[in-house]
Design a protein around this motif. Structure first.
Motif, short mmCIF file in Angstrom:
data_model
loop_
_atom_site.label_atom_id
_atom_site.label_comp_id
_atom_site.label_asym_id
_atom_site.label_seq_id
_atom_site.Cartn_x
_atom_site.Cartn_y
_atom_site.Cartn_z
N THR A 50 0.82 -1.21 0.00
CA THR A 50 0.00 0.00 0.00
C THR A 50 0.86 1.26 0.00
O THR A 50 0.36 2.35 -0.29
CB THR A 50 -0.96 0.03 1.21
N ASN A 53 0.85 3.47 -3.13
CA ASN A 53 -0.18 4.49 -3.24
C ASN A 53 -0.62 4.73 -4.69
O ASN A 53 -0.67 5.87 -5.15
CB ASN A 53 0.30 5.78 -2.59
N TYR A 78 2.73 -8.16 3.43
CA TYR A 78 1.49 -8.17 2.67
C TYR A 78 0.79 -9.49 2.92
O TYR A 78 1.23 -10.30 3.72
CB TYR A 78 1.70 -7.87 1.19
#
Length: 172
Positions: A50, A53, A78
């Motif tokens: 993440t 972005n 993850y």
């Protein structure tokens, strides 16, 4: 070369320490800078997917592109899925969303037609078509015709093509 990426991490200090443990040769905080510095067989180490972005579509495309350049991607934190499986799931979800969007759009257009709403681009009036033809006959540039008739350049191209076809047919 092992390049660490610290993106929009909530705890940049922790991300930096994690990447140090993975023996990275350099650290990047800007994704474009990182991507520009990569060479074949480099390795990108990211603490969390993440942190990139980016949209799911962009993520799948970017990772596929990087892999095509023999760049290794390692994501430390993850899901329990392998990265390949994760990307396959995301790609499937993107395709499904595109199909649903197309179906909903078609259904919405059908409902609008049933209610009597006009869908699509509005048709040009005969007067406007004659105006375009007049200016074309005056040998004005297509851009000038577009401005004088207050229509898009694409519309002028479309009707000028029609005029040329009509002329060919009438000449033969």
């Amino acid at each position: 070369m092992r390049r660490g990426y610290i993106g929009q991490a909530n705890n940049r200090e922790q991300a930096y320490k994690t990447l140090l443990l993975h023996e990275t040769d350099s650290f990047h905080t800007e994704l474009p800078d990182l991507l520009d510095s990569l060479k074949p067989n480099d390795e990108i180490i990211i603490e969390d997917i993440t942190d990139l972005n980016v949209s799911m579509r962009k993520l799948v495309a970017e990772i596929s592109h990087l892999r095509g350049q023999n760049i290794i991607i390692q994501v430390i934190n993850y899901f329990t899925l392998e990265l390949d499986t994760y990307l396959d799931v995301i790609e499937s979800a993107i395709e499904m969303e595109q199909e649903w969007l197309a179906i909903r759009t078609k259904e919405g257009l059908e409902r609008a037609k049933e209610k009597g709403n006009v869908v699509g681009r509005p048709k040009l009036t005969n007067e406007k078509i004659k105006e375009i033809k007049y200016w074309y006959g005056q040998k004005l540039s297509l851009r000038s015709i577009s401005e004088k008739a207050d229509v898009s350049l694409g519309t002028v191209h479309k009707y000028v093509s029609h005029f040329k076809e009509e002329k060919k047919l009438s000449d033969s």
